[in-house]
Design a protein around this motif. Sequence first.
Motif, PDB file in Angstrom:
ATOM      1  N   LYS A   1       0.838  -1.206   0.000  1.00  0.00           N
ATOM      2  CA  LYS A   1       0.000   0.000   0.000  1.00  0.00           C
ATOM      3  C   LYS A   1       0.872   1.256   0.000  1.00  0.00           C
ATOM      4  CE  LYS A   1      -4.188  -1.818   2.212  1.00  0.00           C
ATOM      5  NZ  LYS A   1      -5.019  -1.800   3.439  1.00  0.00           N
TER       6      LYS A   1
ATOM      7  N   GLY B   1       2.216   1.802  -3.393  1.00  0.00           N
ATOM      8  CA  GLY B   1       1.182   2.365  -4.244  1.00  0.00           C
ATOM      9  C   GLY B   1       1.020   3.866  -4.048  1.00  0.00           C
TER      10      GLY B   1
ATOM     11  N   LYS C   1       1.834   6.878  -6.716  1.00  0.00           N
ATOM     12  CA  LYS C   1       0.829   7.867  -7.113  1.00  0.00           C
ATOM     13  C   LYS C   1       1.378   9.284  -6.955  1.00  0.00           C
ATOM     14  CE  LYS C   1      -4.142   8.411  -6.956  1.00  0.00           C
ATOM     15  NZ  LYS C   1      -5.391   7.784  -6.506  1.00  0.00           N
TER      16      LYS C   1
ATOM     17  N   MET D   1      -1.796  -5.923  -6.738  1.00  0.00           N
ATOM     18  CA  MET D   1      -1.563  -5.153  -7.956  1.00  0.00           C
ATOM     19  C   MET D   1      -2.750  -5.264  -8.904  1.00  0.00           C
ATOM     20  SD  MET D   1       2.484  -5.771  -8.837  1.00  0.00           S
ATOM     21  CE  MET D   1       2.468  -4.623 -10.223  1.00  0.00           C
TER      22      MET D   1
ATOM     23  N   ILE E   1      -4.107  -1.667  -6.016  1.00  0.00           N
ATOM     24  CA  ILE E   1      -3.507  -1.112  -4.789  1.00  0.00           C
ATOM     25  C   ILE E   1      -4.228   0.189  -4.385  1.00  0.00           C
ATOM     26  CG2 ILE E   1      -1.368  -0.580  -3.552  1.00  0.00           C
ATOM     27  CD1 ILE E   1       0.235  -1.867  -5.704  1.00  0.00           C
TER      28      ILE E   1
ATOM     29  N   SER F   1      -4.189   3.043  -6.887  1.00  0.00           N
ATOM     30  CA  SER F   1      -2.887   3.647  -7.177  1.00  0.00           C
ATOM     31  C   SER F   1      -2.417   3.303  -8.593  1.00  0.00           C
ATOM     32  CB  SER F   1      -1.834   3.167  -6.172  1.00  0.00           C
ATOM     33  OG  SER F   1      -2.150   3.602  -4.868  1.00  0.00           O
ATOM     34  N   ILE F   2      -2.815   2.148  -9.115  1.00  0.00           N
ATOM     35  CA  ILE F   2      -2.366   1.689 -10.429  1.00  0.00           C
ATOM     36  C   ILE F   2      -3.432   2.004 -11.473  1.00  0.00           C
ATOM     37  CG2 ILE F   2      -1.841  -0.366 -11.818  1.00  0.00           C
ATOM     38  CD1 ILE F   2      -0.439  -1.561  -9.423  1.00  0.00           C
TER      39      ILE F   2
END
Length: 420
Positions: free
Chosen positions: A9, A12, A16, A193, A197, A200-201
């Motif tokens: 986390k 992530g 970001k 992933m 996350i 974030s992805i």
Amino acid sequence: MNSLKDKIKKIGLQAKDASKILAKTSSTQKNKALLAMADHVLKDKELILGANKKDTEQAAAKGLSESFIDRLELNEERINSIATTLREIESFKDPVGKVLDSWTRPNGLNISRVSTPLGTIGVIYESRPNVTADAGALCLKSGNASILRGGSDSIHSCIAIHNSIQKGLNEADITEHAIQMIESTNREAVDMMLHGINKSIDVIVPRGGKNLVAQVEKEAKVPVFAHLEGICHIYVDKDADKDKAVNVCVNAKMRRPGICGAVETILVHSDIAQIFLPELINALSARACEIRGCEETQKYSNNILPASEEDWKTEYLMPIVSIKLVQDCDAAIKHIEAFSSGHTESILTENLNTASKFQSDIDSAIVMHNASTQFADGGEFGLGGEIGIATGKFHARGPVGVDQLTSFKYLVNGNGHTRP
């Protein structure tokens, strides 16, 4: 809370934040990092080779296939190639901020479409440690943060290459969170992933065998750039140059049988079978390639195994090829439409009309004429490597290079405009 979950986390969130910085990072700074990465990869060559030796020895002890170990193995030439790719990516024009199109409406509004980074790209890959450098560099050049997760069989090599890349980022004063690696081989890391996350992805890219890609496409909660398999075909037309065709077919299969651009099925026009097949069979057999053929093909050698229906839809990734005689170009196209994975096909012919028909009718990501399917590679296309070859039709198709790792936004400029 699980410590691995906490760590991922954090990765992530860091990615970001880094993506926002990278979107505004200058070309000069990104290029400085890429050149420094190339230098550090070469300086750290012995460290990388030592780490790779651990991986290849463990792979051999597990009894993994020769084609797998070939994809995994690094040597001095391949490390030099990694550095060369990094420098090629540095030399490309920055894909971010390009005005893709602009126009003025009758009411005076000016509208522009401008390229922007995607954000954060997650890359999940298996045996190829060079993906660590290729993917990280392509993402950086296109203003994207990246989260990399190599396979357990290549983990030592991936970590060693990533360490060199981090040195390059530091040298250019770019946050090390721009290119992060998940060093855990726990399956839970992949699951996180695939679920993004915590948003974030923005995009997932799988690089590996069909089981990995199928899993990613099935389970991912974020968009995926993927190809399921590389079932590539060559059609040898009746108007092919025989010597040229033999050389291309052997190269397409045997240069590196374990890559996704290796040909798996060769279709031969029946009119040239008597003069062409014996030479092709001898040339492949001389390279210890196993041949599986249709009934007609089997008549040309006692060493040809019968091809089953399963062979036409198999990505061997080994020195094995299937051969089938066809009546004409239309029959070849029909076979390819039935069994291709949409990756790469090639026609060998001196008849430009037939070549044009083949390239027009075949709907694969890459369609070649008089060229080995092993050229299906971003570096060979002048894209400075690739993050993958996409066989879907949305956003990116074929080798995914820096330009394909961008999206766009519209900039609209008025002068107090109101809509009636």
